[in-house]
Design a protein around this motif. Structure first.
Motif, PDB file in Angstrom:
ATOM      1  N   ALA A  56       0.833  -1.209   0.000  1.00  0.00           N
ATOM      2  CA  ALA A  56       0.000   0.000   0.000  1.00  0.00           C
ATOM      3  C   ALA A  56       0.867   1.259   0.000  1.00  0.00           C
ATOM      4  O   ALA A  56       0.590   2.218  -0.729  1.00  0.00           O
ATOM      5  N   ILE A  57       1.933   1.253   0.795  1.00  0.00           N
ATOM      6  CA  ILE A  57       2.837   2.408   0.820  1.00  0.00           C
ATOM      7  C   ILE A  57       3.550   2.555  -0.520  1.00  0.00           C
ATOM      8  O   ILE A  57       3.704   3.664  -1.045  1.00  0.00           O
ATOM      9  N   GLY A  58       4.011   1.437  -1.096  1.00  0.00           N
ATOM     10  CA  GLY A  58       4.676   1.501  -2.388  1.00  0.00           C
ATOM     11  C   GLY A  58       3.762   2.006  -3.489  1.00  0.00           C
ATOM     12  O   GLY A  58       4.195   2.764  -4.374  1.00  0.00           O
ATOM     13  N   LEU A  59       2.494   1.602  -3.466  1.00  0.00           N
ATOM     14  CA  LEU A  59       1.532   2.090  -4.455  1.00  0.00           C
ATOM     15  C   LEU A  59       1.300   3.590  -4.291  1.00  0.00           C
ATOM     16  O   LEU A  59       1.214   4.334  -5.284  1.00  0.00           O
ATOM     17  N   PHE A  60       1.221   4.042  -3.060  1.00  0.00           N
ATOM     18  CA  PHE A  60       1.054   5.474  -2.790  1.00  0.00           C
ATOM     19  C   PHE A  60       2.257   6.259  -3.308  1.00  0.00           C
ATOM     20  O   PHE A  60       2.115   7.314  -3.944  1.00  0.00           O
ATOM     21  N   GLN A  61       3.454   5.749  -3.086  1.00  0.00           N
ATOM     22  CA  GLN A  61       4.667   6.402  -3.570  1.00  0.00           C
ATOM     23  C   GLN A  61       4.697   6.452  -5.096  1.00  0.00           C
ATOM     24  O   GLN A  61       5.063   7.470  -5.690  1.00  0.00           O
ATOM     25  N   ALA A  62       4.304   5.366  -5.756  1.00  0.00           N
ATOM     26  CA  ALA A  62       4.308   5.328  -7.216  1.00  0.00           C
ATOM     27  C   ALA A  62       3.300   6.312  -7.800  1.00  0.00           C
ATOM     28  O   ALA A  62       3.580   6.975  -8.813  1.00  0.00           O
ATOM     29  N   LEU A  63       2.131   6.430  -7.178  1.00  0.00           N
ATOM     30  CA  LEU A  63       1.120   7.368  -7.671  1.00  0.00           C
ATOM     31  C   LEU A  63       1.593   8.811  -7.534  1.00  0.00           C
ATOM     32  O   LEU A  63       1.357   9.635  -8.426  1.00  0.00           O
ATOM     33  N   ILE A  64       2.277   9.123  -6.439  1.00  0.00           N
ATOM     34  CA  ILE A  64       2.811  10.475  -6.273  1.00  0.00           C
ATOM     35  C   ILE A  64       3.856  10.763  -7.348  1.00  0.00           C
ATOM     36  O   ILE A  64       3.885  11.849  -7.946  1.00  0.00           O
ATOM     37  N   GLY A  65       4.724   9.790  -7.615  1.00  0.00           N
ATOM     38  CA  GLY A  65       5.716   9.968  -8.670  1.00  0.00           C
ATOM     39  C   GLY A  65       5.087  10.174 -10.034  1.00  0.00           C
ATOM     40  O   GLY A  65       5.541  11.018 -10.827  1.00  0.00           O
ATOM     41  N   LEU A  66       4.008   9.423 -10.337  1.00  0.00           N
ATOM     42  CA  LEU A  66       3.313   9.586 -11.610  1.00  0.00           C
ATOM     43  C   LEU A  66       2.700  10.967 -11.739  1.00  0.00           C
ATOM     44  O   LEU A  66       2.806  11.624 -12.792  1.00  0.00           O
ATOM     45  N   VAL A  67       2.074  11.442 -10.663  1.00  0.00           N
ATOM     46  CA  VAL A  67       1.459  12.772 -10.691  1.00  0.00           C
ATOM     47  C   VAL A  67       2.523  13.850 -10.878  1.00  0.00           C
ATOM     48  O   VAL A  67       2.329  14.816 -11.630  1.00  0.00           O
ATOM     49  N   MET A  68       3.666  13.693 -10.238  1.00  0.00           N
ATOM     50  CA  MET A  68       4.735  14.685 -10.360  1.00  0.00           C
ATOM     51  C   MET A  68       5.306  14.720 -11.773  1.00  0.00           C
ATOM     52  O   MET A  68       5.601  15.791 -12.312  1.00  0.00           O
ATOM     53  N   VAL A  69       5.457  13.549 -12.404  1.00  0.00           N
ATOM     54  CA  VAL A  69       5.970  13.506 -13.781  1.00  0.00           C
ATOM     55  C   VAL A  69       4.987  14.171 -14.735  1.00  0.00           C
ATOM     56  O   VAL A  69       5.372  14.984 -15.589  1.00  0.00           O
ATOM     57  N   LEU A  70       3.704  13.820 -14.615  1.00  0.00           N
ATOM     58  CA  LEU A  70       2.699  14.414 -15.492  1.00  0.00           C
ATOM     59  C   LEU A  70       2.596  15.924 -15.290  1.00  0.00           C
ATOM     60  O   LEU A  70       2.463  16.682 -16.254  1.00  0.00           O
ATOM     61  N   SER A  71       2.674  16.357 -14.037  1.00  0.00           N
ATOM     62  CA  SER A  71       2.586  17.798 -13.764  1.00  0.00           C
ATOM     63  C   SER A  71       3.808  18.529 -14.312  1.00  0.00           C
ATOM     64  O   SER A  71       3.674  19.601 -14.922  1.00  0.00           O
ATOM     65  N   ALA A  72       5.003  17.976 -14.102  1.00  0.00           N
ATOM     66  CA  ALA A  72       6.214  18.617 -14.617  1.00  0.00           C
ATOM     67  C   ALA A  72       6.205  18.674 -16.135  1.00  0.00           C
ATOM     68  O   ALA A  72       6.609  19.683 -16.730  1.00  0.00           O
ATOM     69  N   ASN A  73       5.727  17.615 -16.782  1.00  0.00           N
ATOM     70  CA  ASN A  73       5.671  17.607 -18.238  1.00  0.00           C
ATOM     71  C   ASN A  73       4.662  18.642 -18.750  1.00  0.00           C
ATOM     72  O   ASN A  73       4.931  19.343 -19.738  1.00  0.00           O
ATOM     73  N   LEU A  74       3.512  18.769 -18.074  1.00  0.00           N
ATOM     74  CA  LEU A  74       2.500  19.741 -18.484  1.00  0.00           C
ATOM     75  C   LEU A  74       3.001  21.171 -18.300  1.00  0.00           C
ATOM     76  O   LEU A  74       2.829  22.025 -19.185  1.00  0.00           O
ATOM     77  N   ILE A  75       3.639  21.438 -17.166  1.00  0.00           N
ATOM     78  CA  ILE A  75       4.168  22.782 -16.916  1.00  0.00           C
ATOM     79  C   ILE A  75       5.256  23.132 -17.925  1.00  0.00           C
ATOM     80  O   ILE A  75       5.316  24.256 -18.442  1.00  0.00           O
ATOM     81  N   ALA A  76       6.141  22.172 -18.225  1.00  0.00           N
ATOM     82  CA  ALA A  76       7.210  22.426 -19.195  1.00  0.00           C
ATOM     83  C   ALA A  76       6.645  22.708 -20.581  1.00  0.00           C
ATOM     84  O   ALA A  76       7.143  23.582 -21.305  1.00  0.00           O
ATOM     85  N   ARG A  77       5.589  21.982 -20.972  1.00  0.00           N
ATOM     86  CA  ARG A  77       4.995  22.208 -22.292  1.00  0.00           C
ATOM     87  C   ARG A  77       4.295  23.558 -22.354  1.00  0.00           C
ATOM     88  O   ARG A  77       4.336  24.244 -23.384  1.00  0.00           O
ATOM     89  N   ARG A  78       3.643  23.962 -21.257  1.00  0.00           N
ATOM     90  CA  ARG A  78       2.912  25.235 -21.274  1.00  0.00           C
ATOM     91  C   ARG A  78       3.860  26.431 -21.161  1.00  0.00           C
ATOM     92  O   ARG A  78       3.650  27.449 -21.828  1.00  0.00           O
TER      93      ARG A  78
END
Length: 334
Positions: A305-327
């Motif tokens: 459960a902790i590992g899944l939570f960590q992976a989801l946070i990493g996914l959100v951070m990658v998507l957010s960084a990619n969106l901010i960089a594109r904009r």
């Protein structure tokens, strides 16, 4: 009024595409090329698809296949039972680590170590690459590159052993301190020193690799841009700011997004080798906490459960960084 054949003949002859026998009038769109089917593409480029097959199989077996095991984050797992758990418990384990103060302390340690490493370790290769790019003596440049790049080939076990030997009570650092009349410091046993030790060893080991990437990117910048900047009266500093850094921007954005994705994946092996119970307050990170909770205490569902939570946070951070960089910058991974 009807148009005679003689009136239209010159128009058609002028607009007719040679070789295909088709007559296209003025303003008419040319026919679209016929799109190949996937079978035709496979038959034509089967060698390239064969090269891509092995990496796809690797990712399917070792990356995507194990993701099925995340189901035990919502099921009670007992050693010797089903690999997918014996009983559905819903969000019980998620509620457990959300309400666990020790987990949030570990999460804070992970964020501090990851953020400090990113803040210090990301710009240093860029600075070193810019400095080496200004060096005109190739021999000196190659020596500096070799010295900074060699630590990349050392295993984490060797690096951790070197750090512990240098910083032990009888190590080189304490011998130097003792020679100048100072008191010896137990660096390895003091929690306040662990973050400095970890970040310093991480930067030392990865600095050369990042520099090589940026030096390779510098070779793709057109020299005519520097010539134009010189004609406009720009010095070396302004050339670096207006020509070199914009040329490095795609590589910088790509590496930054990848580093942000690994923000919470602080090196498990190095932390495990360097820390001890005396430094748990600042050294214990999510990966080592999962190791103790999951494997040492046989609470694999809680660890999943902790590992899944960590992976989801990493996914959100990658998507957010990619969106901010594109904009903002106009450059992104996808």
């Amino acid at each position: 009024m009807a148009t005679t054949r003689a009136e239209t003949a010159p128009l058609r002859d002028a607009d007719e595409q040679p070789g295909n026998g088709a007559e296209i009038l003025v303003g008419q769109r040319p026919p679209r090329p016929k799109r190949r089917t996937w079978r035709q593409s496979l038959r034509r480029d089967w060698q390239l698809y064969c090269l891509a097959l092995l990496p796809l199989i690797f990712f399917a077996i070792f990356k995507y296949g194990p993701m099925i095991g995340n189901v035990i984050a919502f099921r009670r797992f007992r050693p010797g039972g089903s690999i997918f758990g014996d009983q559905w418990v819903g969000f019980r384990y998620i509620e457990m680590f959300i309400g666990d103060p020790s987990f949030w302390k570990v999460f804070a340690n992970t964020a501090i170590l990851g953020g400090t490493t990113l803040l210090i370790g990301f710009p240093l290769p860029i600075i070193l690459a810019l400095l080496l790019n200004e060096v005109r003596k190739k021999a000196f440049k190659r020596v500096v590159q070799s010295i900074t790049y060699l630590p990349h080939f050392l295993s984490i076990v060797i690096v951790a052993g070197m750090v512990m030997q240098l910083l032990s009570l009888q190590g080189t650092v304490n011998q130097i301190i003792d020679a100048f009349g100072g008191d010896q410091v137990a660096f390895i046993q003091k929690p306040e020193w662990f973050r400095t030790i970890y970040v310093g060893s991480e930067v030392w080991q990865t600095l050369g690799w990042g520099t090589i990437l940026y030096l390779a990117a510098l070779t793709s910048i057109d020299d005519s841009l520097y010539e134009a900047a010189k004609i406009d009266g720009a010095g070396r500093l302004r050339q670096t700011w207006h020509v070199t850094l914009p040329g490095l921007r795609p590589v910088m954005i790509t590496l930054l997004i990848l580093n942000i994705g690994a923000f919470l994946n602080v090196g498990f092996e190095k932390v495990l080798l360097l820390y001890n119970p005396l430094t748990y307050s600042t050294a214990d990170v999510i990966s080592t906490y999962l190791y103790r909770v999951g494997l040492m205490s046989n609470n694999l569902s809680y660890a999943a459960a902790i590992g899944l939570f960590q992976a989801l946070i990493g996914l959100v951070m990658v998507l957010s960084a990619n969106l901010i960089a594109r904009r903002v910058v106009g450059t992104s991974l996808w």
